[in-house]
Scaffold this motif. Structure first.
Motif, PDB file in Angstrom:
ATOM      1  N   CYS B  34       0.832  -1.215   0.000  1.00  0.00           N
ATOM      2  CA  CYS B  34       0.000   0.000   0.000  1.00  0.00           C
ATOM      3  C   CYS B  34       0.864   1.263   0.000  1.00  0.00           C
ATOM      4  O   CYS B  34       0.318   2.370  -0.066  1.00  0.00           O
ATOM      5  N   GLY B 118      -9.094  -5.466   0.879  1.00  0.00           N
ATOM      6  CA  GLY B 118      -9.338  -5.202  -0.532  1.00  0.00           C
ATOM      7  C   GLY B 118      -8.400  -5.939  -1.459  1.00  0.00           C
ATOM      8  O   GLY B 118      -7.478  -6.649  -1.053  1.00  0.00           O
ATOM      9  N   GLU B 119      -8.702  -5.694  -2.714  1.00  0.00           N
ATOM     10  CA  GLU B 119      -7.958  -6.304  -3.806  1.00  0.00           C
ATOM     11  C   GLU B 119      -7.029  -5.214  -4.351  1.00  0.00           C
ATOM     12  O   GLU B 119      -7.381  -4.035  -4.339  1.00  0.00           O
ATOM     13  N   VAL B 120      -5.847  -5.635  -4.826  1.00  0.00           N
ATOM     14  CA  VAL B 120      -4.932  -4.676  -5.432  1.00  0.00           C
ATOM     15  C   VAL B 120      -5.164  -4.723  -6.930  1.00  0.00           C
ATOM     16  O   VAL B 120      -4.910  -5.754  -7.553  1.00  0.00           O
ATOM     17  N   GLU B 121      -5.685  -3.645  -7.475  1.00  0.00           N
ATOM     18  CA  GLU B 121      -5.844  -3.630  -8.939  1.00  0.00           C
ATOM     19  C   GLU B 121      -4.523  -3.253  -9.566  1.00  0.00           C
ATOM     20  O   GLU B 121      -4.065  -3.861 -10.502  1.00  0.00           O
ATOM     21  N   HIS B 122      -3.923  -2.208  -9.051  1.00  0.00           N
ATOM     22  CA  HIS B 122      -2.521  -1.887  -9.323  1.00  0.00           C
ATOM     23  C   HIS B 122      -2.070  -1.032  -8.168  1.00  0.00           C
ATOM     24  O   HIS B 122      -2.902  -0.580  -7.379  1.00  0.00           O
ATOM     25  N   CYS B 125      -4.272   1.612  -6.569  1.00  0.00           N
ATOM     26  CA  CYS B 125      -5.718   1.386  -6.771  1.00  0.00           C
ATOM     27  C   CYS B 125      -6.119   0.114  -6.027  1.00  0.00           C
ATOM     28  O   CYS B 125      -5.801  -0.998  -6.449  1.00  0.00           O
ATOM     29  N   PHE B 126      -6.779   0.315  -4.916  1.00  0.00           N
ATOM     30  CA  PHE B 126      -7.188  -0.789  -4.051  1.00  0.00           C
ATOM     31  C   PHE B 126      -8.707  -0.747  -3.912  1.00  0.00           C
ATOM     32  O   PHE B 126      -9.276   0.325  -3.737  1.00  0.00           O
ATOM     33  N   VAL B 127      -9.353  -1.901  -4.016  1.00  0.00           N
ATOM     34  CA  VAL B 127     -10.813  -1.908  -3.990  1.00  0.00           C
ATOM     35  C   VAL B 127     -11.314  -2.882  -2.922  1.00  0.00           C
ATOM     36  O   VAL B 127     -10.870  -4.030  -2.864  1.00  0.00           O
ATOM     37  N   GLU B 128     -12.244  -2.408  -2.105  1.00  0.00           N
ATOM     38  CA  GLU B 128     -12.775  -3.234  -1.018  1.00  0.00           C
ATOM     39  C   GLU B 128     -13.484  -4.470  -1.580  1.00  0.00           C
ATOM     40  O   GLU B 128     -14.223  -4.377  -2.555  1.00  0.00           O
ATOM     41  N   ARG B 129     -13.264  -5.619  -0.943  1.00  0.00           N
ATOM     42  CA  ARG B 129     -13.868  -6.847  -1.447  1.00  0.00           C
ATOM     43  C   ARG B 129     -14.536  -7.695  -0.370  1.00  0.00           C
ATOM     44  O   ARG B 129     -15.335  -8.569  -0.682  1.00  0.00           O
TER      45      ARG B 129
END
Ligand code: SF4
Ligand code: SF4
Lengths: 301, 214
Positions: B34, B118-122, B125-129
């Motif tokens: 992160c 979350g997931e690491v998109e790049h 850019c981190f998105v809660e999952r």
């Protein structure tokens, strides 16, 4: 003596005329009772949560008062938004004590879209789970956790539906999911589109659940415009025009003209709904409840 | 991945107010990804603390500060500094902060806010999952988490706020997760699956401290 008929019994036997009245953030039950009385002869009245308002007087209690004071068959709308499963059971039991045994389930809009956006969105149960719980209470007289309440409560349970939403097939499936648990009736959110109602009817026909069409009368042109902001609702331009013309008048004349505009449009609309074979309609006329009876009587002529 | 963001300088400074001798601990796992508690961020933090007039006794990136065993092992290397420190500033998720406090017996302060799983998109850019509901329903919902992706956390959607397949609650042109679930089931000819009623969540599992012991 008024003969109390369960909604369940007269739905499906001809076209059922239902009135709808909102609860309100008030301590004045008298105003709500008067509104219902002014509706004249309706076969039942839905006591609903006012849209976008959180903390209106509990519909279970208001339903009980309306039933006692008017002797009309009452349908109590309950939402999953504000109450956990225990509070929902509590409301249903209280309503039943007050003689109400017909419930209309809705999820309830998210608090974020209401006048109290800071409130917690509860949704401990969703509508399907609530229907399941009410059916369990109804048939077994106990909560799903097995807590005994009494004998079978014999409740009548319906759900709200969005007839003009898209995609419509997912809405139909959502209803089918509830119908499999056991739905006694469906009431649609208001739409002004006969076309949307026709295709909705095709989608849900095989469920064999009576569909009551929600009809929303418009007290003035501002209300019409507000409703039009919802992408799923299109108030017919001719109705908006008529309300706009009424807006230019004053006092009693304006009120009369608004009423006329509504009656002119909805008389034809309701007759068409009846011809389409819907089980009935639920007429919601916030602030102009006396118009419900006038519209209903036109349908009988 | 546990997603963290840095607290403001102001907040970190306020938390450190009563202390002078500080040890800075970073995280070699999630907070490194992160970019909130890796080598570079630890180095920057040390420089900041010096500017703020603190006495930085030591700094180190622990491989995974959420593991008390690893904390005990790694902190041994700076045992004297830890002993002498007034507080440890930990640049990891809240789990790491608490575990470091436990392993060191010292006041451990959080330099980061833990925001979600979350997931690491790049990187960046981190998105809660996942919201750790305790009863994963992904197998029933086409691999889409309804607790996170549905604004109401419904187990049987969609709801009346759905507009043209989008979620009318969040309004950011986000798809209604229940429409997506339906479309996936439909495309695979499993319409029947959509009719199953997922049971209400058992809220009691989230009461008190979660423990898995075997
Ligand atoms: S359902 Fe969602 S919140 Fe629950 S465990 Fe699975 S991914 Fe996490
Ligand atoms: S529109 Fe869909 S995602 Fe949004 S709250 Fe309703 S069911 Fe959940």
């Amino acid at each position: 003596m008024v003969i109390m008929l369960e909604l369940r019994e007269f739905l499906g036997k001809g076209f059922t005329l239902i009135g709808q009245v909102d609860s309100a953030r008030t301590v004045d039950a008298g105003a709500i009772v008067s509104a219902v009385k002014s509706m004249g002869k309706v076969q039942a009245v839905i006591v609903s949560e006012p849209q976008g308002v959180l903390g209106a007087a509990n519909t279970a209690v208001v339903s009980g008062i309306v039933k006692r004071e008017t002797e009309v068959e009452v349908v109590c709308q309950i939402t999953c938004r504000d109450r956990n499963r225990a509070a929902l059971v509590s409301d249903v039991l209280a309503a039943k004590m007050l003689g109400v045994d017909c419930f209309l389930i809705t999820g309830g809009g998210h608090p974020k879209l209401s006048d109290t956006p800071q409130a917690m969105a509860v949704f401990d149960l969703d509508p399907a789970q609530l229907v399941q719980m009410l059916k369990h209470l109804s048939e077994k007289g106990e909560t799903p956790a097995g807590h005994k309440v009494s004998g079978p409560l014999n409740l009548c349970v319906g759900a709200m539906a969005s007839p003009a939403t898209s995609p419509i097939d997912v809405e139909a499936k959502r209803l089918e999911r509830m119908a499999r648990i056991g739905l006694d009736f469906i009431v649609t959110y208001p739409t002004f589109s006969l076309e949307a109602l026709r295709s909705f009817k095709r989608e849900v026909k095989q469920l064999n659940v009576p569909v009551v069409v929600g009809v929303r009368m418009l007290p003035d042109v501002r209300d019409a415009r507000r409703l039009n902001e919802d992408p799923r609702v299109t108030v017919p331009p001719e109705l908006i025009d008529a309300l706009e013309r009424a807006e230019r008048l004053k006092g009693e004349e304006k009120v009369e003209a608004c009423l006329e505009a509504n009656l002119n449009f909805f008389e034809g609309f309701l007759k068409a709904i009846k011809e389409e074979g819907f089980a009935g309609c639920s007429i919601h006329a916030p602030g102009m409840e006396h118009a419900v009876g006038q519209l209903a009587s036109k349908l009988k002529n | 991945m546990i997603i963290t963001v840095a607290k403001s300088d102001e907040e970190v400074r306020r938390a450190l107010e009563p202390y002078r001798n500080i040890v800075v601990i970073g995280c070699g796992t999630c907070a490194t990804i992160c970019r909130t508690g890796g080598e570079d961020q630890v180095k920057e933090m040390v420089e900041k603390l010096v500017r703020w007039g603190k006495n930085v006794l030591a700094s180190m990136v622990v491989e995974s500060p959420c593991d008390v065993r690893i904390d005990r092992r790694d902190l041994k290397r700076i045992e004297d500094e830890v002993k002498e420190a007034d507080a440890l500033l930990v640049m990891s998720c809240g789990v790491g902060v608490q575990a470091v406090g436990e392993a060191s017996g010292k006041r451990a302060l959080a330099a980061l806010d833990t925001v979600f799983l979350g997931e690491v998109e790049h990187i960046g850019c981190f998105v809660e999952r996942c919201r750790e509901c305790g009863f994963c329903v992904l197998n029933e919902t086409e691999g889409l988490c309804p607790i996170v992706l549905c604004a109401k956390g419904l187990m049987n959607g969609p709801c009346e706020d759905m507009v043209n397949g989008k979620c009318g609650v969040v309004k950011d042109d986000v798809d209604c997760v229940w429409v997506k679930v339906w479309e996936r089931m439909k495309s695979e000819g499993r319409e029947e699956d959509f009719l199953r009623v997922n049971p209400p969540l058992d809220r009691s599992v989230k009461v008190g401290v979660g423990r898995v012991v075997w």
